[in-house]
Design a protein around this motif. Structure first.
Motif, PDB file in Angstrom:
ATOM      1  N   SER A  76      46.612  66.130  -4.200  1.00 49.14           N
ATOM      2  CA  SER A  76      45.166  66.381  -4.324  1.00 49.14           C
ATOM      3  C   SER A  76      44.429  65.650  -3.204  1.00 49.14           C
ATOM      4  O   SER A  76      44.579  64.432  -3.036  1.00 49.14           O
ATOM      5  CB  SER A  76      44.656  65.888  -5.678  1.00 49.14           C
ATOM      6  OG  SER A  76      45.047  66.769  -6.696  1.00 49.14           O
ATOM      7  N   ASN A  99      51.520  57.622 -15.070  1.00 52.05           N
ATOM      8  CA  ASN A  99      51.040  57.219 -13.747  1.00 52.05           C
ATOM      9  C   ASN A  99      49.526  57.221 -13.660  1.00 52.05           C
ATOM     10  O   ASN A  99      48.842  57.992 -14.329  1.00 52.05           O
ATOM     11  CB  ASN A  99      51.642  58.109 -12.647  1.00 52.05           C
ATOM     12  CG  ASN A  99      50.810  59.345 -12.386  1.00 52.05           C
ATOM     13  OD1 ASN A  99      49.864  59.314 -11.581  1.00 52.05           O
ATOM     14  ND2 ASN A  99      51.106  60.423 -13.072  1.00 52.05           N
ATOM     15  N   ALA A 100      49.044  56.308 -12.838  1.00 52.93           N
ATOM     16  CA  ALA A 100      47.630  56.309 -12.446  1.00 52.93           C
ATOM     17  C   ALA A 100      47.616  55.863 -10.994  1.00 52.93           C
ATOM     18  O   ALA A 100      47.531  54.674 -10.688  1.00 52.93           O
ATOM     19  CB  ALA A 100      46.813  55.359 -13.318  1.00 52.93           C
ATOM     20  N   MET A 101      47.761  56.833 -10.104  1.00 54.60           N
ATOM     21  CA  MET A 101      47.808  56.532  -8.666  1.00 54.60           C
ATOM     22  C   MET A 101      46.399  56.283  -8.127  1.00 54.60           C
ATOM     23  O   MET A 101      46.211  55.517  -7.185  1.00 54.60           O
ATOM     24  CB  MET A 101      48.420  57.704  -7.888  1.00 54.60           C
ATOM     25  CG  MET A 101      49.739  58.235  -8.424  1.00 54.60           C
ATOM     26  SD  MET A 101      51.053  57.038  -8.315  1.00 54.60           S
ATOM     27  CE  MET A 101      51.253  56.952  -6.561  1.00 54.60           C
ATOM     28  N   GLY A 102      45.430  57.004  -8.698  1.00 50.53           N
ATOM     29  CA  GLY A 102      44.048  56.840  -8.238  1.00 50.53           C
ATOM     30  C   GLY A 102      43.698  57.732  -7.061  1.00 50.53           C
ATOM     31  O   GLY A 102      42.875  57.359  -6.217  1.00 50.53           O
ATOM     32  N   LEU A 103      44.328  58.899  -7.005  1.00 53.29           N
ATOM     33  CA  LEU A 103      44.038  59.892  -5.960  1.00 53.29           C
ATOM     34  C   LEU A 103      44.145  59.349  -4.530  1.00 53.29           C
ATOM     35  O   LEU A 103      43.272  59.594  -3.688  1.00 53.29           O
ATOM     36  CB  LEU A 103      42.638  60.499  -6.177  1.00 53.29           C
ATOM     37  CG  LEU A 103      42.472  61.325  -7.459  1.00 53.29           C
ATOM     38  CD1 LEU A 103      40.991  61.524  -7.797  1.00 53.29           C
ATOM     39  CD2 LEU A 103      43.148  62.687  -7.339  1.00 53.29           C
ATOM     40  N   PRO A 104      45.212  58.597  -4.219  1.00 51.76           N
ATOM     41  CA  PRO A 104      45.367  58.131  -2.837  1.00 51.76           C
ATOM     42  C   PRO A 104      45.629  59.326  -1.922  1.00 51.76           C
ATOM     43  O   PRO A 104      46.431  60.195  -2.261  1.00 51.76           O
ATOM     44  CB  PRO A 104      46.611  57.225  -2.902  1.00 51.76           C
ATOM     45  CG  PRO A 104      47.400  57.770  -4.054  1.00 51.76           C
ATOM     46  CD  PRO A 104      46.396  58.300  -5.042  1.00 51.76           C
ATOM     47  N   ASN A 155      41.435  70.615  -8.649  1.00 49.49           N
ATOM     48  CA  ASN A 155      41.826  69.594  -9.615  1.00 49.49           C
ATOM     49  C   ASN A 155      40.567  69.150 -10.356  1.00 49.49           C
ATOM     50  O   ASN A 155      39.787  68.346  -9.843  1.00 49.49           O
ATOM     51  CB  ASN A 155      42.508  68.430  -8.895  1.00 49.49           C
ATOM     52  CG  ASN A 155      42.915  67.323  -9.860  1.00 49.49           C
ATOM     53  OD1 ASN A 155      42.571  67.353 -11.051  1.00 49.49           O
ATOM     54  ND2 ASN A 155      43.633  66.345  -9.347  1.00 49.49           N
ATOM     55  N   CYS A 158      42.313  65.525 -13.447  1.00 51.48           N
ATOM     56  CA  CYS A 158      42.906  64.187 -13.334  1.00 51.48           C
ATOM     57  C   CYS A 158      42.253  63.310 -14.414  1.00 51.48           C
ATOM     58  O   CYS A 158      41.023  63.249 -14.489  1.00 51.48           O
ATOM     59  CB  CYS A 158      42.660  63.618 -11.937  1.00 51.48           C
ATOM     60  SG  CYS A 158      43.210  61.906 -11.792  1.00 51.48           S
ATOM     61  N   PRO A 159      43.049  62.661 -15.280  1.00 52.67           N
ATOM     62  CA  PRO A 159      42.463  62.058 -16.481  1.00 52.67           C
ATOM     63  C   PRO A 159      41.820  60.687 -16.296  1.00 52.67           C
ATOM     64  O   PRO A 159      41.365  60.110 -17.278  1.00 52.67           O
ATOM     65  CB  PRO A 159      43.666  61.963 -17.433  1.00 52.67           C
ATOM     66  CG  PRO A 159      44.847  61.847 -16.547  1.00 52.67           C
ATOM     67  CD  PRO A 159      44.516  62.611 -15.297  1.00 52.67           C
ATOM     68  N   HIS A 160      41.801  60.161 -15.073  1.00 47.08           N
ATOM     69  CA  HIS A 160      41.351  58.764 -14.982  1.00 47.08           C
ATOM     70  C   HIS A 160      40.627  58.424 -13.673  1.00 47.08           C
ATOM     71  O   HIS A 160      40.676  57.284 -13.234  1.00 47.08           O
ATOM     72  CB  HIS A 160      42.557  57.823 -15.140  1.00 47.08           C
ATOM     73  CG  HIS A 160      43.705  58.225 -14.262  1.00 47.08           C
ATOM     74  ND1 HIS A 160      43.656  58.139 -12.899  1.00 47.08           N
ATOM     75  CD2 HIS A 160      44.894  58.782 -14.564  1.00 47.08           C
ATOM     76  CE1 HIS A 160      44.783  58.603 -12.412  1.00 47.08           C
ATOM     77  NE2 HIS A 160      45.547  59.004 -13.402  1.00 47.08           N
ATOM     78  N   ASN A 220      47.385  69.597 -16.781  1.00 47.92           N
ATOM     79  CA  ASN A 220      47.529  68.324 -16.073  1.00 47.92           C
ATOM     80  C   ASN A 220      48.094  67.301 -17.067  1.00 47.92           C
ATOM     81  O   ASN A 220      48.399  67.635 -18.213  1.00 47.92           O
ATOM     82  CB  ASN A 220      46.165  67.881 -15.521  1.00 47.92           C
ATOM     83  CG  ASN A 220      46.308  67.000 -14.276  1.00 47.92           C
ATOM     84  OD1 ASN A 220      47.159  66.109 -14.229  1.00 47.92           O
ATOM     85  ND2 ASN A 220      45.484  67.243 -13.275  1.00 47.92           N
ATOM     86  N   THR A 221      48.216  66.073 -16.622  1.00 48.51           N
ATOM     87  CA  THR A 221      48.839  65.036 -17.448  1.00 48.51           C
ATOM     88  C   THR A 221      47.991  64.700 -18.683  1.00 48.51           C
ATOM     89  O   THR A 221      46.779  64.944 -18.713  1.00 48.51           O
ATOM     90  CB  THR A 221      49.033  63.767 -16.613  1.00 48.51           C
ATOM     91  OG1 THR A 221      47.785  63.446 -15.984  1.00 48.51           O
ATOM     92  CG2 THR A 221      50.089  63.955 -15.549  1.00 48.51           C
TER      93      THR A 221
HETATM   94  C1  DHB Z   1      46.333  61.668  -9.900  1.00 47.74           C
HETATM   95  C2  DHB Z   1      46.660  61.967 -11.199  1.00 47.74           C
HETATM   96  C3  DHB Z   1      46.487  63.253 -11.673  1.00 47.74           C
HETATM   97  O1  DHB Z   1      46.800  63.617 -12.951  1.00 47.74           O
HETATM   98  C4  DHB Z   1      46.015  64.230 -10.848  1.00 47.74           C
HETATM   99  O2  DHB Z   1      45.813  65.459 -11.298  1.00 47.74           O
HETATM  100  C5  DHB Z   1      45.712  63.931  -9.542  1.00 47.74           C
HETATM  101  C6  DHB Z   1      45.876  62.642  -9.072  1.00 47.74           C
HETATM  102  C7  DHB Z   1      46.447  60.290  -9.364  1.00 47.74           C
HETATM  103  O3  DHB Z   1      46.524  59.328 -10.122  1.00 47.74           O
HETATM  104  O4  DHB Z   1      46.376  60.132  -8.147  1.00 47.74           O
END
Ligand code: DHB
Length: 332
Positions: A76, A99-104, A155, A158-160, A220-221
């Motif tokens: 994304s 996971n919670a990457m934070g859209l890096p 997207n 993304c849940p967070h 999505n997650t």
């Molecule tokens: C991230 C998580 C998601 O579920 C998503 O759809 C896009 C990005 C993330 O944490 O980067």
């Protein structure tokens, strides 16, 4: 024993995207064709790489293509570069991945260079984009189209991520505005990825269809958390994250099944697909294709070839010859 045959005859090869070599096998008298279509996109097989795994750059995406993926969804991507959250960002749990990457991401202009490198491939490249409003989404979609993407995936799930993802995708008026604005600005198909974390999923799906989207991607997650008993604290730096993998498959199948009864546009199933039989369950619920994410981690990159073989074997054993016969079979 299934043997691949050279295909297709030129007359069947007129899809908008000119993607040749539908995956067709012959077994005795039965011809098993696992090619599928999502609106104007023709896929040689119904397995797509889901956004967020092995899609950092052109090299990793090419590897998934080489392992048999029928289409690729990118990471994304937003307007500006973004660092993402602090570690830990990913935890493997008993039945899935949190996971919670934070859209890096490097931002659309830099990432565009990676998409351009994939221009020669016949496998559709779908640009996943996130933004906070219709203007930003349209700018990103236009750039994806210019860089050579064959479709965009919005997207809104993304849940967070504050201001993004689910915050956008749970507001019907905003979502309608975004989808119709993006449709107005690009000629490539527009897919919308929805969240299981809302109570009005069917209403949202209808909103997305009414706004002109070409397909819905579900799901999505699932928003989730893991607490470390020793430290008494949530394990993810962001505290909450998105849960994926086998545990969420029944949730995804239910969402696809519910949406399939409410809209006419094609659906793409995602959530816990690990085997060919998982994919078939999603087809029966109403999906025309599936996306695979966590299973790349569990079964390795060759999961695309392996799942396709498993789909063909199941179809042969049950005397189905096309994916179309399976789509929505649960409703018959
Ligand atoms: C991230 C998580 C998601 O579920 C998503 O759809 C896009 C990005 C993330 O944490 O980067």
């Amino acid at each position: 024993m299934l043997t691949s045959v050279v295909f297709p005859p030129p007359s069947l090869n007129t899809g908008e995207n000119d993607f040749i070599h539908a995956d067709i096998s012959r077994c005795g008298d039965l011809v098993v064709d696992i090619s599928t279509t999502i609106g104007p996109l023709r896929l040689k097989n119904p397995t797509m790489l889901a956004s967020g795994i092995m899609d950092e750059d052109a090299g990793s995406m090419q590897r998934m293509i080489d392992c048999g993926a029928g289409a690729i969804v990118t990471k994304s991507i937003g307007v500006q570069p973004r660092d993402g959250y602090a570690n830990p960002t990913v935890i493997e749990l008993d039945h899935g991945i949190l996971n919670a990457m934070g859209l890096p991401n490097p931002g659309i202009d830099l990432y565009g260079e990676e998409i351009k490198k994939l221009q020669a491939t016949k496998v559709p490249i779908i640009g996943s984009i996130y933004a906070a409003d219709a203007n930003e989404f349209a700018r990103l979609a236009e750039k994806m189209q210019r860089f050579g993407a064959n479709a965009v995936e919005l997207n809104v799930s993304c849940p967070h991520a504050k201001h993004y993802g689910l915050e956008v995708g749970s507001d019907p008026a905003l979502l309608h505005e975004i989808v119709s604005f993006v449709k107005h600005h690009v000629s490539i198909p527009v897919f919308v990825k929805v969240s299981p974390n809302i109570m009005n999923l069917v209403e949202m799906a209808q909103t997305i269809e009414n706004a002109g989207a070409d397909a819905i991607v579900a799901i999505n997650t699932v928003k989730a958390m893991k607490i470390d008993l020793e430290t008494t604290r949530p394990l993810l730096a962001n505290k909450t994250g998105g849960y994926s993998g086998k545990a969420i498959k029944p949730i995804g199948v239910r969402c696809v099944y519910d949406i399939a009864q409410a809209v006419k546009i094609p659906l793409i199933g995602v959530g816990g697909i690990t085997t060919g039989e998982d994919a078939i369950e999603y087809f029966m619920a109403g999906a025309s294709a599936v996306q695979i994410g966590s299973a790349v981690y569990y079964r390795g990159p060759d999961v695309f070839n392996v799942v396709c073989e498993e789909i063909k074997t199941w179809m042969k054993d049950h005397e189905y010859s096309t994916i179309t016969e399976l789509i929505g079979a649960a409703f018959q």
